[in-house]
Write an enzyme that holds these catalytic residues in place. Structure first.
Site, mmCIF file in Angstrom:
data_model
loop_
_atom_site.group_PDB
_atom_site.id
_atom_site.type_symbol
_atom_site.label_atom_id
_atom_site.label_comp_id
_atom_site.label_asym_id
_atom_site.label_seq_id
_atom_site.Cartn_x
_atom_site.Cartn_y
_atom_site.Cartn_z
ATOM 1 N N MET A 48 0.844 -1.203 0.000
ATOM 2 C CA MET A 48 0.000 0.000 0.000
ATOM 3 C C MET A 48 0.879 1.253 0.000
ATOM 4 O O MET A 48 0.713 2.152 0.829
ATOM 5 C CB MET A 48 -0.982 -0.009 1.170
ATOM 6 N N HIS A 49 1.820 1.250 -0.913
ATOM 7 C CA HIS A 49 2.665 2.417 -1.096
ATOM 8 C C HIS A 49 3.292 2.357 -2.495
ATOM 9 O O HIS A 49 3.175 1.339 -3.185
ATOM 10 C CB HIS A 49 3.758 2.498 -0.017
ATOM 11 N N ALA A 50 3.921 3.443 -2.880
ATOM 12 C CA ALA A 50 4.736 3.484 -4.102
ATOM 13 C C ALA A 50 6.099 4.031 -3.707
ATOM 14 O O ALA A 50 6.286 4.520 -2.588
ATOM 15 C CB ALA A 50 4.073 4.379 -5.147
ATOM 16 N N ARG A 95 1.693 -0.509 -5.070
ATOM 17 C CA ARG A 95 1.610 -1.959 -4.952
ATOM 18 C C ARG A 95 0.917 -2.375 -3.666
ATOM 19 O O ARG A 95 1.041 -1.710 -2.638
ATOM 20 C CB ARG A 95 2.992 -2.624 -5.081
#
Ligand code: TYD
Length: 134
Positions: A48-50, A95
């Site tokens: 839950m980040h890029a 992602r």
């Protein structure tokens, strides 16, 4: 969206199998860091980040896991369920990892050392960063 799955060469014989990964040959960047996720509880979603500049190659060395990739325009979900293929995840890619099977181990090869400043953890900020929201 182009999904880049790399087949990883297996060296198998009657004793079993082995995969060797060398930077810039099997992994498309210089490897600065390797980490792995294990013992992930049922129903948990990780990631839950890029990343602004980090590149990664994800290999599910045991079990299976689903990887959602989102470039701000398109979303694709990829199943990783064997230790002889790697999923390339570029920078500027949101992602999420979910549906870890019992005992799954997700190994990550990364192009940079850990740097919290390289993370984008807010989805709206990610959309702004990739120019999809103003
Ligand atoms: P976190 O970023 O929350 O994992 P994910 O988003 O992939 O589910 O990382 C969990 C913790 O581990 C957090 O405290 C930061 C730390 N960490 C490191 O110290 N080094 C690393 O290389 C990584 C990936 C995480």
């Amino acid at each position: 969206m182009e999904i880049k799955k790399y087949p990883l060469q297996q060296h198998g014989d009657s004793r079993g199998h082995l995969v060797a990964l060398e930077e810039k040959t099997d992994v498309p960047f210089e490897i600065k860091r390797v980490y792995y996720m294990f013992d992930t509880k049922s129903g948990i979603v990780r990631g839950m980040h890029a990343h602004k500049s980090l590149e990664q190659l994800l290999v599910c060395v045991h079990g299976s896991v689903k990887i959602l990739l989102d470039d701000g325009t398109e979303k694709e979900t990829v199943l990783l369920d064997n230790p002889y293929e790697g999923l390339y995840v570029s920078n500027n890619m949101w992602r999420e990892m979910s549906e870890f099977s019992e005992g799954a181990v997700l190994m990550v090869f990364a192009s940079k050392y850990y740097d919290e400043d390289d993370y984008i953890r807010d989805y709206d900020e990610f959309l702004r960063f990739v120019g999809k929201k103003f």
